[in-house]
Design an enzyme around this catalytic site. Sequence first.
Site, PDB file in Angstrom:
ATOM      1  CG  HIS A  40      36.465  21.939  33.297  1.00 36.22           C
ATOM      2  ND1 HIS A  40      37.775  22.040  32.873  1.00 36.22           N
ATOM      3  CD2 HIS A  40      36.337  22.818  34.328  1.00 36.22           C
ATOM      4  CE1 HIS A  40      38.411  22.934  33.625  1.00 36.22           C
ATOM      5  NE2 HIS A  40      37.554  23.421  34.516  1.00 36.22           N
ATOM      6  CD  GLU A  41      32.988  23.264  36.363  1.00 35.57           C
ATOM      7  OE1 GLU A  41      33.406  23.101  37.532  1.00 35.57           O
ATOM      8  OE2 GLU A  41      33.393  24.189  35.631  1.00 35.57           O
ATOM      9  CG  HIS A 100      37.123  21.372  39.017  1.00 30.80           C
ATOM     10  ND1 HIS A 100      38.482  21.486  39.196  1.00 30.80           N
ATOM     11  CD2 HIS A 100      36.810  22.220  38.002  1.00 30.80           C
ATOM     12  CE1 HIS A 100      38.976  22.362  38.337  1.00 30.80           C
ATOM     13  NE2 HIS A 100      37.978  22.813  37.591  1.00 30.80           N
TER      14      HIS A 100
END
Length: 383
Positions: A25-26, A29
Amino acid sequence: MDVLGGTLGTVLPFILVLGVLIFFHELGHYLAARSVGVHVDVFSIGFGREILGWTAKGGTRWKVGWIPLGGYVKLHGHESPDDRAQVAAEAVAKGEPPPVWREGQTFGEKSVGARAWVVAAGPLANFLLAAVLLAGMFMTAGRPDTAPVVTGVQAESAAERAGLVPGDRIVAIDGRATQRFEDVQATVRLRPGQTMTLTVERDAARVTLLATPDLRELSDRFGNVQRIGMLGVAGGVPEYRQLDPLAALSAGALETVRITEQTLVALWQMIAGTRGTDEIGGPIRIAQLSGQVAEGGLIPLIGLMALLSVNLALINLFPIPILDGGHLVMYAYEAVRGRPLPPRAQEYAFRGGLAILLAFFVLATWNDLTHLRVVDWVSRLLG
């Protein structure tokens, strides 16, 4: 030692599952930020005090926190000028050099579209991870299908008249191969009263049977009558069929879409009150499931990871301030109005979003404790 082994058998799979989901998820980003020229100050897995970390050549601090219940990427220039001044003052007070300000690499100076892309990339990475994990499962362990095997025959049905018996595998209808039990149902449904040729495998031999599906009329709530064919068999024996890489990737993407649809339907049913909220679980439930599923081996654990990855993506897309979805709503407002939401409105929105998340966390924790019968145990103890 049994307790220690049971604890490790739960905690280690939990950390593995959660760590992988948070990392990707990170990473979404991070990669999106780098793609639009935004510097990332910190990439953290976990919260709290740093237990492991290093600074890359580009200046990003990669670290692991001791609380493995989340993560974050700190985007350069995301804070306000006042925040920057405070951070610089705190660094000087500690005898450290103030952070370097990187002109042209700040998040705040990027366009609304670029900022929205950075925010949306986290959930998108989780959707992609789920599809890839499922594709890997389908290539190795195989995709679960329902074999066209008869497990039961209704009395006085078309199947009984045709001579079908439990254990028969319907491999073709009128020469057309049937891969799954659903293929048999779909074909029969469209052929009421029409005689068809069934090619059946029975005791390692092939048998040809003639069957004429019975006609059944079904009425919907509007009074419309639909005429369908019924063979009168039960089936659906599960089996696993390995797929080639391209077919596996396609099937993984479709399965991710299906899981997303089912999750959204379940959520809507909870909102509408037709489904209980006791299914909502938190970290305790995830830890318990991870430990139980891990006992079945790596493949079931990967399947759970894919399911949770979809759920993590959807949760982050909820239009709640603090979450990615809330930021996207604010960027949509900025794109339409030509200016960002006023600071005071943003502050109230974030406070409301935090309250919602805390309420959700309390509900999930209560459900977890109830599921583990901790609440009952405490009630008996106090009673």
